[in-house]
Scaffold this motif. Structure first.
Motif, short mmCIF file in Angstrom:
data_model
loop_
_atom_site.label_atom_id
_atom_site.label_comp_id
_atom_site.label_asym_id
_atom_site.label_seq_id
_atom_site.Cartn_x
_atom_site.Cartn_y
_atom_site.Cartn_z
N PHE A 181 0.83 -1.20 0.00
CA PHE A 181 0.00 0.00 0.00
C PHE A 181 0.87 1.26 0.00
O PHE A 181 0.69 2.17 -0.82
N LEU A 182 1.84 1.32 0.92
CA LEU A 182 2.71 2.50 1.01
C LEU A 182 3.66 2.58 -0.18
O LEU A 182 3.93 3.67 -0.69
N ASP A 183 4.16 1.42 -0.64
CA ASP A 183 5.01 1.43 -1.83
C ASP A 183 4.24 1.99 -3.03
O ASP A 183 4.79 2.78 -3.80
N ASP A 184 2.99 1.59 -3.19
CA ASP A 184 2.19 2.11 -4.30
C ASP A 184 2.01 3.62 -4.19
O ASP A 184 2.04 4.33 -5.20
N GLN A 185 1.82 4.11 -2.98
CA GLN A 185 1.69 5.56 -2.81
C GLN A 185 3.00 6.27 -3.15
O GLN A 185 3.00 7.31 -3.81
#
Length: 135
Positions: free
Chosen positions: A17-21
């Motif tokens: 999730f954070l990597d995608d952001q």
């Protein structure tokens, strides 16, 4: 097309999730780079991208801080202070980019690239041991 800021595995915080952001932020910086290179062609596009980057940065900081709070990240307050500083700086840069007479676009891009890379590598990597939080 070459990328001004390029995502690689070294920037992964082991949370999809954070990597995608983070990847989306990199993509917006690349779009801003392209738009600023062609600034005279489409000033409205430059403004739109900078607005998106500013809004998405705030959205990301909020999501990241919620996860850190949920999993009791011990350096949350210090991390939030860095986010608040960057949120203020991003708003300032947005105003600067909106100024059609600004000659500082290259410095703005360098700042954005360097800040995000260093923040992820030095600050966000500190919470990687907790990144199993979503598993």
């Amino acid at each position: 097309m070459s990328q001004f800021i390029k995502w690689s595995r070294e920037f992964s915080v082991q949370d999809g999730f954070l990597d995608d952001q983070h990847k989306q932020i990199y993509e917006l910086i690349n779009q801003l780079h392209t738009a600023l290179k062609n600034r005279e062609a489409d000033h409205q596009l430059t403004q739109s991208i900078m607005k998106q980057l500013t809004e998405y940065t705030l959205k990301h900081f909020s999501a990241e801080e919620r996860l850190m709070a949920k999993y009791q990240y011990p350096n949350l307050n210090k991390h939030k202070e860095q986010h608040q500083m960057m949120a203020r700086r991003t708003r300032e840069l947005s105003r600067q980019v909106m100024n059609t007479n600004s000659d500082d676009t290259h410095e703005i891009l360098l700042f954005l690239r360097d800040w995000w890379q260093q923040h992820i590598l030095k600050q966000d990597m500190q919470y990687v041991p907790l990144s199993k939080w979503s598993k």
